[in-house]
Design a protein around this motif. Structure first.
Motif, PDB file in Angstrom:
ATOM      1  N   SER A 254      -3.943   5.368  13.679  1.00 44.53           N
ATOM      2  CA  SER A 254      -4.735   6.142  12.719  1.00 44.53           C
ATOM      3  C   SER A 254      -3.841   6.760  11.648  1.00 44.53           C
ATOM      4  O   SER A 254      -4.133   6.692  10.452  1.00 44.53           O
ATOM      5  CB  SER A 254      -5.520   7.223  13.460  1.00 44.53           C
ATOM      6  N   HIS A 255      -2.728   7.362  12.097  1.00 45.70           N
ATOM      7  CA  HIS A 255      -1.815   8.005  11.150  1.00 45.70           C
ATOM      8  C   HIS A 255      -1.224   6.993  10.178  1.00 45.70           C
ATOM      9  O   HIS A 255      -1.179   7.219   8.964  1.00 45.70           O
ATOM     10  CB  HIS A 255      -0.701   8.696  11.941  1.00 45.70           C
ATOM     11  N   CYS A 256      -0.813   5.835  10.721  1.00 48.83           N
ATOM     12  CA  CYS A 256      -0.195   4.809   9.879  1.00 48.83           C
ATOM     13  C   CYS A 256      -1.225   4.193   8.937  1.00 48.83           C
ATOM     14  O   CYS A 256      -0.916   3.866   7.793  1.00 48.83           O
ATOM     15  CB  CYS A 256       0.443   3.741  10.771  1.00 48.83           C
ATOM     16  N   THR A 257      -2.485   4.048   9.405  1.00 51.34           N
ATOM     17  CA  THR A 257      -3.538   3.477   8.560  1.00 51.34           C
ATOM     18  C   THR A 257      -3.815   4.366   7.359  1.00 51.34           C
ATOM     19  O   THR A 257      -3.963   3.900   6.231  1.00 51.34           O
ATOM     20  CB  THR A 257      -4.823   3.281   9.380  1.00 51.34           C
ATOM     21  N   VAL A 258      -3.899   5.687   7.602  1.00 49.26           N
ATOM     22  CA  VAL A 258      -4.150   6.626   6.499  1.00 49.26           C
ATOM     23  C   VAL A 258      -3.012   6.554   5.473  1.00 49.26           C
ATOM     24  O   VAL A 258      -3.238   6.495   4.264  1.00 49.26           O
ATOM     25  CB  VAL A 258      -4.315   8.062   7.039  1.00 49.26           C
ATOM     26  N   LYS A 259      -1.777   6.555   5.982  1.00 48.34           N
ATOM     27  CA  LYS A 259      -0.628   6.517   5.073  1.00 48.34           C
ATOM     28  C   LYS A 259      -0.587   5.201   4.304  1.00 48.34           C
ATOM     29  O   LYS A 259      -0.278   5.172   3.113  1.00 48.34           O
ATOM     30  CB  LYS A 259       0.657   6.726   5.868  1.00 48.34           C
ATOM     31  N   LEU A 260      -0.935   4.085   4.989  1.00 41.24           N
ATOM     32  CA  LEU A 260      -0.949   2.787   4.312  1.00 41.24           C
ATOM     33  C   LEU A 260      -2.039   2.739   3.253  1.00 41.24           C
ATOM     34  O   LEU A 260      -1.846   2.186   2.170  1.00 41.24           O
ATOM     35  CB  LEU A 260      -1.151   1.669   5.337  1.00 41.24           C
ATOM     36  N   ARG A 261      -3.226   3.350   3.538  1.00 35.52           N
ATOM     37  CA  ARG A 261      -4.303   3.369   2.556  1.00 35.52           C
ATOM     38  C   ARG A 261      -3.865   4.129   1.297  1.00 35.52           C
ATOM     39  O   ARG A 261      -4.122   3.712   0.175  1.00 35.52           O
ATOM     40  CB  ARG A 261      -5.549   4.011   3.156  1.00 35.52           C
ATOM     41  N   GLN A 262      -3.176   5.263   1.512  1.00 33.27           N
ATOM     42  CA  GLN A 262      -2.698   6.025   0.364  1.00 33.27           C
ATOM     43  C   GLN A 262      -1.654   5.236  -0.425  1.00 33.27           C
ATOM     44  O   GLN A 262      -1.661   5.237  -1.660  1.00 33.27           O
ATOM     45  CB  GLN A 262      -2.105   7.355   0.837  1.00 33.27           C
ATOM     46  N   THR A 263      -0.757   4.546   0.301  1.00 36.14           N
ATOM     47  CA  THR A 263       0.269   3.749  -0.362  1.00 36.14           C
ATOM     48  C   THR A 263      -0.357   2.613  -1.163  1.00 36.14           C
ATOM     49  O   THR A 263       0.013   2.361  -2.310  1.00 36.14           O
ATOM     50  CB  THR A 263       1.251   3.186   0.680  1.00 36.14           C
ATOM     51  N   THR A 264      -1.350   1.915  -0.559  1.00 31.98           N
ATOM     52  CA  THR A 264      -2.011   0.810  -1.245  1.00 31.98           C
ATOM     53  C   THR A 264      -2.737   1.300  -2.490  1.00 31.98           C
ATOM     54  O   THR A 264      -2.719   0.657  -3.534  1.00 31.98           O
ATOM     55  CB  THR A 264      -3.007   0.124  -0.291  1.00 31.98           C
ATOM     56  N   GLY A 265      -3.387   2.478  -2.386  1.00 33.25           N
ATOM     57  CA  GLY A 265      -4.070   3.031  -3.550  1.00 33.25           C
ATOM     58  C   GLY A 265      -3.110   3.315  -4.689  1.00 33.25           C
ATOM     59  O   GLY A 265      -3.401   3.025  -5.858  1.00 33.25           O
ATOM     60  N   LEU A 266      -1.939   3.879  -4.365  1.00 31.64           N
ATOM     61  CA  LEU A 266      -0.943   4.154  -5.403  1.00 31.64           C
ATOM     62  C   LEU A 266      -0.427   2.860  -6.018  1.00 31.64           C
ATOM     63  O   LEU A 266      -0.255   2.766  -7.243  1.00 31.64           O
ATOM     64  CB  LEU A 266       0.215   4.959  -4.801  1.00 31.64           C
ATOM     65  N   MET A 267      -0.209   1.827  -5.164  1.00 29.74           N
ATOM     66  CA  MET A 267       0.276   0.549  -5.682  1.00 29.74           C
ATOM     67  C   MET A 267      -0.738  -0.071  -6.642  1.00 29.74           C
ATOM     68  O   MET A 267      -0.375  -0.547  -7.732  1.00 29.74           O
ATOM     69  CB  MET A 267       0.563  -0.409  -4.521  1.00 29.74           C
ATOM     70  N   GLU A 268      -2.024  -0.061  -6.253  1.00 28.21           N
ATOM     71  CA  GLU A 268      -3.040  -0.655  -7.118  1.00 28.21           C
ATOM     72  C   GLU A 268      -3.140   0.105  -8.436  1.00 28.21           C
ATOM     73  O   GLU A 268      -3.290  -0.489  -9.510  1.00 28.21           O
ATOM     74  CB  GLU A 268      -4.385  -0.664  -6.389  1.00 28.21           C
ATOM     75  N   TYR A 269      -3.048   1.419  -8.367  1.00 21.65           N
ATOM     76  CA  TYR A 269      -3.111   2.218  -9.598  1.00 21.65           C
ATOM     77  C   TYR A 269      -1.920   1.892 -10.508  1.00 21.65           C
ATOM     78  O   TYR A 269      -2.091   1.715 -11.721  1.00 21.65           O
ATOM     79  CB  TYR A 269      -3.133   3.698  -9.240  1.00 21.65           C
ATOM     80  N   CYS A 270      -0.723   1.807  -9.925  1.00 26.21           N
ATOM     81  CA  CYS A 270       0.460   1.490 -10.732  1.00 26.21           C
ATOM     82  C   CYS A 270       0.358   0.104 -11.358  1.00 26.21           C
ATOM     83  O   CYS A 270       0.741  -0.095 -12.515  1.00 26.21           O
ATOM     84  CB  CYS A 270       1.729   1.594  -9.880  1.00 26.21           C
ATOM     85  N   LEU A 271      -0.163  -0.881 -10.598  1.00 24.15           N
ATOM     86  CA  LEU A 271      -0.324  -2.225 -11.148  1.00 24.15           C
ATOM     87  C   LEU A 271      -1.306  -2.228 -12.316  1.00 24.15           C
ATOM     88  O   LEU A 271      -1.109  -2.938 -13.309  1.00 24.15           O
ATOM     89  CB  LEU A 271      -0.796  -3.189 -10.054  1.00 24.15           C
ATOM     90  N   GLU A 272      -2.380  -1.428 -12.194  1.00 22.24           N
ATOM     91  CA  GLU A 272      -3.322  -1.329 -13.313  1.00 22.24           C
ATOM     92  C   GLU A 272      -2.653  -0.666 -14.518  1.00 22.24           C
ATOM     93  O   GLU A 272      -2.904  -1.043 -15.666  1.00 22.24           O
ATOM     94  CB  GLU A 272      -4.561  -0.529 -12.886  1.00 22.24           C
TER      95      GLU A 272
END
Length: 725
Positions: A369-387
């Motif tokens: 659960s902890h790793c999933t939340v952190k990965l979701r936040q990381t993925t969101g930041l990556m997608e925002y940066c790519l945009e």
């Protein structure tokens, strides 16, 4: 792209940014929200006047939080010390940020003294804006909010995101009930369904050269427009043409000739655009590798869950076979009672195996659960940066690129050492020690009954009813069969858990006793004797008891009434903006103990406190305010140690959502040490720790934490201990 949505929402209103502006601290705000949180300040309290009196900007903006903010309910407020300014009414935004409505200037009226003389008008007031994310206070110039640049890159990303969520495109030529479009002609700029395309846009003649696109791609192509020319905020008629390296912002040629950038190093706007895009892309490569490792790590943890479940099934089958052989071998009637006792003990042991299995699953699932939340936040930041990288506006990109690069590096650091290491193995480290029982079975024999004396016979401990739970032990005994002398009472003795002298813990007529308050993970020796008027019997056989490791939860019975419990009392938050204290259910006075608290929710940068306390600690103030608690309180940037309202050892490094705070209480060295994300935070916090101490936390409604116990001693402390030895 759903993970990116939180990056696109204003911290004040909680909605998608509307007309976002960029603050000097690199954070963004809706233009309307910025107007709502403006504060009128006297000229005498401005940073410039403070500079004139000898105080630096750093002294003014980075005062200790305990003195800068006086609003205990949210940790966010306006400047302190404006005694001359009337209090402005305020309200709360949806996410808890304190919002100050704009202050309407009062009409100017002359002031009259009682003697009739005119008094000077009140002091001029400036407009001040406090960033709701980093709490940096900014004084606006005569341009007001127009002096802040618009975040056009963010606007473009939000527009594309909302378009991707929009409904399916419809044909523009259907007369009734338009059907879903299948293509879009780039030259005609028209969306067609399949029947209308065949009828109105056949693939022959001049139309054969037209380019047909999928609807989604056509919508993006239609929305694309020539690059918007960015104008200078200081010289509105001039376009940005250069980049100031020292100020890290785009500038126009007039800024270079007459403005504050005239003596600064500048570079070409296009060159810096390409350089920063390259830097952000390189930073994303490292973060992408971390995200890939996190996904593989989650697969590994889920496989561990399956292996643990398979291992449990195999253990049960093995135990059933051994018990079958044991039952077939024990056919003598005199051994039936022993077999029944052994079966009851087997059930208790299997129960321990089940608990171990459940604990392993819980630890692994918590880490998932902890790793999933952190990965979701990381993925969101990556997608925002790519945009953001897709934007073709050099000026707008460079306004936010430095902050994004820092965020990407910081997020990559959070996937540091130990984060992708399983906290639990799939092996079951339980080995049944049956040698003492086998030896007792071999020694079974008939005894010659003697004429009983007046002193009672030694009691018999009932092994099947003796057990330990956490740091408590329950013992049961009885008089031997055929005993002719009655006992008037019993004396139960235990040693100190270190093989020391025995001490009396119970004297009475009952034949069962539960002893609480023992040390965790310790081995005790227990024995009992009977007495009557004639004297005292010999001791029973000595029973060895092993207490469990330190598993505990929060205690609702002793907590403040504003504390909210969930997850079997392992997760707590609060319904008040004031700090409230909750204690653990178990106290410690011996040994080395380590537990962690995961930050499940962290809004508006409050100051939760973690540590230990005595049971009589104050429950309605921050932990560490009195002499009954020892704590570390921490925000998003730094931490302090506090005991008896004394603040020491300010240390850089704070917490965010998903962070882990560790507390290590070592009674062998009598020290208390803290860590954040498995790295020691500051020096040893407190020394001379002694007495009965309970784990403790203080928090308000902006924080939610989950407790994790029974953890091994962390590596940074083990290595230090080995060096010291």
């Amino acid at each position: 792209m759903e993970e990116m949505e939180e990056e696109l929402k204003c911290p004040v209103c909680g909605s998608f940014y509307r007309e976002p502006i960029i603050l000097p601290c690199s954070h963004s705000l809706c233009l309307a929200c910025a107007r709502n949180i403006l504060v009128q300040t006297p000229d005498s309290e401005s940073p410039q006047s403070r500079r004139a009196s000898g105080l630096s900007d750093y002294d003014y903006l980075d005062l200790d939080k305990m003195s800068l903010y006086s609003e205990a309910d949210s940790g966010y407020g306006s400047y302190g010390g404006f005694a001359s300014a009337p209090t402005t009414p305020c309200q709360k935004s949806p996410n808890g940020v304190r919002v100050f409505p704009p202050t309407m200037p009062a009409p100017h009226q002359p002031h009259h003294h009682s003697s009739g003389a005119l008094l000077p008008p009140p002091a001029a007031r400036n407009q001040c804006l406090t960033c709701p994310q980093c709490h940096r206070s900014l004084l606006l110039d005569e341009r007001g909010l127009r002096g802040f640049a618009k975040n056009r890159v963010l606007e473009g990303v939000i527009e594309r995101y909302q378009q991707s969520k929009a409904a399916a495109l419809r044909c523009q030529l259907c007369e009734k009930s338009p059907k879903e479009a299948t293509v879009m002609c780039e030259q005609c700029d028209v969306f067609y369904c399949e029947p209308c395309r065949l009828r109105c846009h056949p693939p022959r003649g001049p139309l054969a050269k037209h380019r047909l696109l999928p609807p989604a791609q056509g919508r993006v192509s239609r929305r694309l427009s020539p690059r918007k020319i960015s104008t200078c905020t200081d010289h509105e008629l001039e376009n940005h043409s250069m980049y100031c390296v020292q100020c890290k912002m785009p500038v126009c040629y007039q800024c270079l000739e007459e403005g504050k950038h005239s003596s600064h190093e500048v570079k070409a706007l296009g060159a810096m655009w390409k350089l920063h895009k390259s830097q952000l892309s390189q930073a994303l490569n490292g973060l992408s590798d971390r995200a890939k490792e996190a996904k593989e790590f989650l697969v590994q943890l889920r496989n561990m869950v399956q292996q643990i479940q398979v291992q449990l099934s195999a253990d049960k089958e093995s135990n059933d076979k051994e018990n079958s052989v044991e039952f077939e071998a024990c056919l003598v009637a005199q051994c039936d009672a022993l077999i029944d006792a052994l079966n009851r003990r087997k059930v208790q042991l299997l129960s321990r195996v089940n608990k171990e299995h459940e604990h392993k699953l819980k630890v692994v699932r918590d880490q998932i659960s902890h790793c999933t939340v952190k990965l979701r936040q990381t993925t969101g930041l990556m997608e925002y940066c790519l945009e953001v990288i897709k934007e073709n506006d050099p000026s707008g990109f460079l306004q936010i690129s430095d902050a994004l690069i820092r965020r990407v590096h910081l997020t990559e650091d959070q996937w540091g050492k130990g984060t992708l290491t399983p906290r639990m193995t799939t092996d079951f480290d339980l080995n049944l020690d049956s040698a003492p029982l086998l030896q007792s079975i071999h020694q079974l024999d008939f005894v010659q009954m003697k004429v009983p004396s007046l002193v009672p016979a030694p009691p018999m401990l009932q092994m099947e009813e003796c057990c330990t739970q956490n740091n408590s032990a329950t013992l049961s005994w009885k008089q031997p069969p055929m005993s002719m002398v009655q006992a008037e009472g019993y004396i139960l003795e235990l040693d100190d858990g270190n093989g020391g002298q025995f001490r009396e813990v119970f004297v009475g007529k009952e034949t069962m006793c539960t002893v609480d308050g023992l040390h965790f993970n310790s081995t005790y020796n227990a024995r009992v004797k009977a007495f009557n008027k004639a004297g005292v019997s010999h001791y029973s056989k000595t029973l060895i008891l092993q207490t469990s490791e330190a598993w505990f939860a929060f205690d609702p019975g002793s907590a403040h009434s504003d504390i909210i419990f969930s997850n079997d009392n392992l997760t707590v938050t609060c319904n008040s903006y004031d700090d409230r204290v909750v204690l653990g259910k178990t106290g410690f006075s011996k040994g080395v103990h380590y537990w962690e608290l995961t930050i499940d929710r962290y809004d508006n940068h409050p100051d939760p406190a973690f540590g230990v306390a005595r049971v009589e600690v104050m429950k309605d103030v921050m932990l560490g305010k009195d002499d009954k608690a020892w704590a570390m309180y921490v925000d998003n940037n730094r931490s302090w140690f506090m005991h008896n309202n004394s603040h020491t050892n300010r240390t850089e490094g704070g917490i965010t959502k998903g962070a882990t705070v560790g507390v290590l209480l070592d009674f062998t060295r009598r020290t208390l040490t803290f860590s954040i994300n498995e790295e020691q935070q500051g020096p040893v916090a407190f020394e001379g720790m002694e007495g009965l101490l309970f784990p403790a936390v203080s928090l308000n409604r902006n924080v939610q934490v989950t407790l994790h116990t029974g953890l091994p001693i962390p590596g940074f402390y083990s290595s230090r201990a080995s060096i010291a030895s």
